[in-house]
Design a protein around this motif. Structure first.
Motif, PDB file in Angstrom:
ATOM      1  N   THR A  22       0.838  -1.201   0.000  1.00 46.72           N
ATOM      2  CA  THR A  22       0.000   0.000   0.000  1.00 46.72           C
ATOM      3  C   THR A  22       0.874   1.252   0.000  1.00 46.72           C
ATOM      4  O   THR A  22       2.075   1.181   0.238  1.00 46.72           O
ATOM      5  CB  THR A  22      -0.904   0.030   1.247  1.00 46.72           C
ATOM      6  OG1 THR A  22      -0.057   0.161   2.410  1.00 46.72           O
ATOM      7  CG2 THR A  22      -1.747  -1.234   1.357  1.00 46.72           C
ATOM      8  N   MET A  23       0.252   2.384  -0.238  1.00 48.51           N
ATOM      9  CA  MET A  23       0.970   3.659  -0.163  1.00 48.51           C
ATOM     10  C   MET A  23       1.493   3.879   1.261  1.00 48.51           C
ATOM     11  O   MET A  23       2.566   4.439   1.468  1.00 48.51           O
ATOM     12  CB  MET A  23       0.051   4.812  -0.579  1.00 48.51           C
ATOM     13  CG  MET A  23      -0.471   4.706  -2.004  1.00 48.51           C
ATOM     14  SD  MET A  23       0.822   4.876  -3.249  1.00 48.51           S
ATOM     15  CE  MET A  23       0.483   6.514  -3.882  1.00 48.51           C
ATOM     16  N   SER A  33       5.543  11.045   5.207  1.00 45.49           N
ATOM     17  CA  SER A  33       4.081  10.994   5.228  1.00 45.49           C
ATOM     18  C   SER A  33       3.563  10.561   3.849  1.00 45.49           C
ATOM     19  O   SER A  33       4.220  10.749   2.836  1.00 45.49           O
ATOM     20  CB  SER A  33       3.501  12.360   5.584  1.00 45.49           C
ATOM     21  OG  SER A  33       3.662  13.253   4.493  1.00 45.49           O
ATOM     22  N   LYS A  34       2.374   9.990   3.865  1.00 48.77           N
ATOM     23  CA  LYS A  34       1.744   9.579   2.608  1.00 48.77           C
ATOM     24  C   LYS A  34       1.497  10.791   1.701  1.00 48.77           C
ATOM     25  O   LYS A  34       1.538  10.678   0.475  1.00 48.77           O
ATOM     26  CB  LYS A  34       0.436   8.842   2.915  1.00 48.77           C
ATOM     27  CG  LYS A  34      -0.052   7.971   1.795  1.00 48.77           C
ATOM     28  CD  LYS A  34      -1.053   6.922   2.257  1.00 48.77           C
ATOM     29  CE  LYS A  34      -2.293   7.527   2.862  1.00 48.77           C
ATOM     30  NZ  LYS A  34      -3.363   6.519   3.065  1.00 48.77           N
ATOM     31  N   LYS A  35       1.265  11.958   2.319  1.00 46.58           N
ATOM     32  CA  LYS A  35       1.033  13.185   1.557  1.00 46.58           C
ATOM     33  C   LYS A  35       2.223  13.503   0.654  1.00 46.58           C
ATOM     34  O   LYS A  35       2.061  14.009  -0.457  1.00 46.58           O
ATOM     35  CB  LYS A  35       0.787  14.362   2.501  1.00 46.58           C
ATOM     36  CG  LYS A  35      -0.619  14.414   3.073  1.00 46.58           C
ATOM     37  CD  LYS A  35      -0.775  15.657   3.932  1.00 46.58           C
ATOM     38  CE  LYS A  35      -2.169  15.699   4.545  1.00 46.58           C
ATOM     39  NZ  LYS A  35      -2.326  16.877   5.428  1.00 46.58           N
ATOM     40  N   THR A  36       3.417  13.213   1.157  1.00 50.16           N
ATOM     41  CA  THR A  36       4.629  13.475   0.368  1.00 50.16           C
ATOM     42  C   THR A  36       4.622  12.642  -0.908  1.00 50.16           C
ATOM     43  O   THR A  36       4.987  13.122  -1.985  1.00 50.16           O
ATOM     44  CB  THR A  36       5.902  13.173   1.187  1.00 50.16           C
ATOM     45  OG1 THR A  36       5.849  13.909   2.404  1.00 50.16           O
ATOM     46  CG2 THR A  36       7.157  13.533   0.423  1.00 50.16           C
ATOM     47  N   ILE A  37       4.194  11.394  -0.800  1.00 52.98           N
ATOM     48  CA  ILE A  37       4.121  10.531  -1.986  1.00 52.98           C
ATOM     49  C   ILE A  37       3.093  11.081  -2.975  1.00 52.98           C
ATOM     50  O   ILE A  37       3.333  11.121  -4.185  1.00 52.98           O
ATOM     51  CB  ILE A  37       3.779   9.080  -1.593  1.00 52.98           C
ATOM     52  CG1 ILE A  37       4.886   8.499  -0.712  1.00 52.98           C
ATOM     53  CG2 ILE A  37       3.592   8.213  -2.844  1.00 52.98           C
ATOM     54  CD1 ILE A  37       4.632   7.099  -0.206  1.00 52.98           C
ATOM     55  N   TYR A  38       1.975  11.560  -2.447  1.00 50.13           N
ATOM     56  CA  TYR A  38       0.917  12.085  -3.321  1.00 50.13           C
ATOM     57  C   TYR A  38       1.286  13.409  -3.988  1.00 50.13           C
ATOM     58  O   TYR A  38       0.612  13.843  -4.917  1.00 50.13           O
ATOM     59  CB  TYR A  38      -0.395  12.213  -2.546  1.00 50.13           C
ATOM     60  CG  TYR A  38      -1.103  10.891  -2.359  1.00 50.13           C
ATOM     61  CD1 TYR A  38      -1.600  10.184  -3.461  1.00 50.13           C
ATOM     62  CD2 TYR A  38      -1.262  10.322  -1.096  1.00 50.13           C
ATOM     63  CE1 TYR A  38      -2.249   8.963  -3.302  1.00 50.13           C
ATOM     64  CE2 TYR A  38      -1.905   9.102  -0.923  1.00 50.13           C
ATOM     65  CZ  TYR A  38      -2.389   8.427  -2.038  1.00 50.13           C
ATOM     66  OH  TYR A  38      -3.020   7.214  -1.885  1.00 50.13           O
ATOM     67  N   LYS A  42      -0.324  10.508  -8.458  1.00 51.49           N
ATOM     68  CA  LYS A  42      -1.759  10.723  -8.255  1.00 51.49           C
ATOM     69  C   LYS A  42      -2.386   9.647  -7.365  1.00 51.49           C
ATOM     70  O   LYS A  42      -3.238   9.920  -6.541  1.00 51.49           O
ATOM     71  CB  LYS A  42      -2.482  10.723  -9.610  1.00 51.49           C
ATOM     72  CG  LYS A  42      -2.200  11.929 -10.486  1.00 51.49           C
ATOM     73  CD  LYS A  42      -2.939  11.836 -11.810  1.00 51.49           C
ATOM     74  CE  LYS A  42      -2.342  10.791 -12.711  1.00 51.49           C
ATOM     75  NZ  LYS A  42      -2.945  10.757 -14.061  1.00 51.49           N
ATOM     76  N   ASN A  43      -1.966   8.403  -7.588  1.00 51.92           N
ATOM     77  CA  ASN A  43      -2.540   7.268  -6.859  1.00 51.92           C
ATOM     78  C   ASN A  43      -1.582   6.082  -6.979  1.00 51.92           C
ATOM     79  O   ASN A  43      -0.506   6.200  -7.578  1.00 51.92           O
ATOM     80  CB  ASN A  43      -3.924   6.911  -7.428  1.00 51.92           C
ATOM     81  CG  ASN A  43      -3.892   6.807  -8.946  1.00 51.92           C
ATOM     82  OD1 ASN A  43      -2.949   6.276  -9.528  1.00 51.92           O
ATOM     83  ND2 ASN A  43      -4.921   7.337  -9.598  1.00 51.92           N
TER      84      ASN A  43
END
Length: 201
Positions: A22-23, A33-38, A42-43
């Protein structure tokens, strides 16, 4: 940062599979943080797509270096195989099969690119082997290229094979032996036998 994420995602996907990761897993692995990946992707599908092409590029860059090291045609193929083995080491499932199953669009794109690169490299290798007297002059190069590519890709079909650790590596070496025996001269077979001993086959 994007390249750091791609590298870690690639390692994680290869180790645990495209479906299960998962992300959150990748963010935790990187300590971000997951926000950094986003910010960069996009997904998950987008991350899988870019990661796959990043890994593909990295493998082929390493493989292309082999062609400038002065090996004969048969040694060359075994050395290139070692590059791919390094990326696939200890896998107990085929990442290509998972990609085909869960991300078919990415799989289709990567396979199209893979065949073009594979074809160019193999044509060069066969022409070199013929000049060196290691491959037979009368072989039908275009057909041989397609046969070898089909066999290598079949290794990644879990409908055909049951995998455990290193199964993919062993199968790819078996395909390389099969391919080489089919096109080699007597001189080439001797070099093949040497390579098989060196690789403990």
């Amino acid at each position: 940062m994007k390249e750091v994420i791609l590298k870690k995602a690639g390692d994680t996907f290869l180790k645990l599979g495209f479906k299960s990761v998962t992300m959150d897993d990748i963010a935790n692995e990187l300590g971000i943080s997951k926000k950094t990946i986003y910010k960069y992707f996009k997904n998950k599908a987008d991350l899988v797509d870019e990661t796959t092409f990043y890994m593909h590029e990295a493998m082929h860059k390493e493989a292309l270096k082999i062609y400038n090291l002065g090996y004969n045609a048969i040694q060359e193929n075994f050395e290139v195989n070692k590059v791919f083995k390094g990326f696939m080491q200890n896998l107990d499932d085929s990442p290509l099969y998972q990609l085909q199953k869960y991300y078919p669009e990415t799989h289709q794109k990567i396979m199209s690119q893979e065949y073009c690169l594979f074809k160019d490299c193999l044509l060069s290798n066969i022409e070199k082997g013929i000049k060196e007297g290691l491959y037979r002059k009368e072989i039908m190069i275009d057909q041989v290229t397609k046969f070898y590519f089909s066999l290598i890709m079949s290794v990644h079909d879990s409908n055909l094979y049951t995998y455990s650790k290193n199964t993919i590596n062993k199968l790819e070496l078996n395909v390389l032996e099969y391919h080489t025996r089919a096109i080699a001269t007597e001189k080439g077979i001797k070099i093949l036998e040497e390579q098989l001993k060196l690789n403990n086959i």
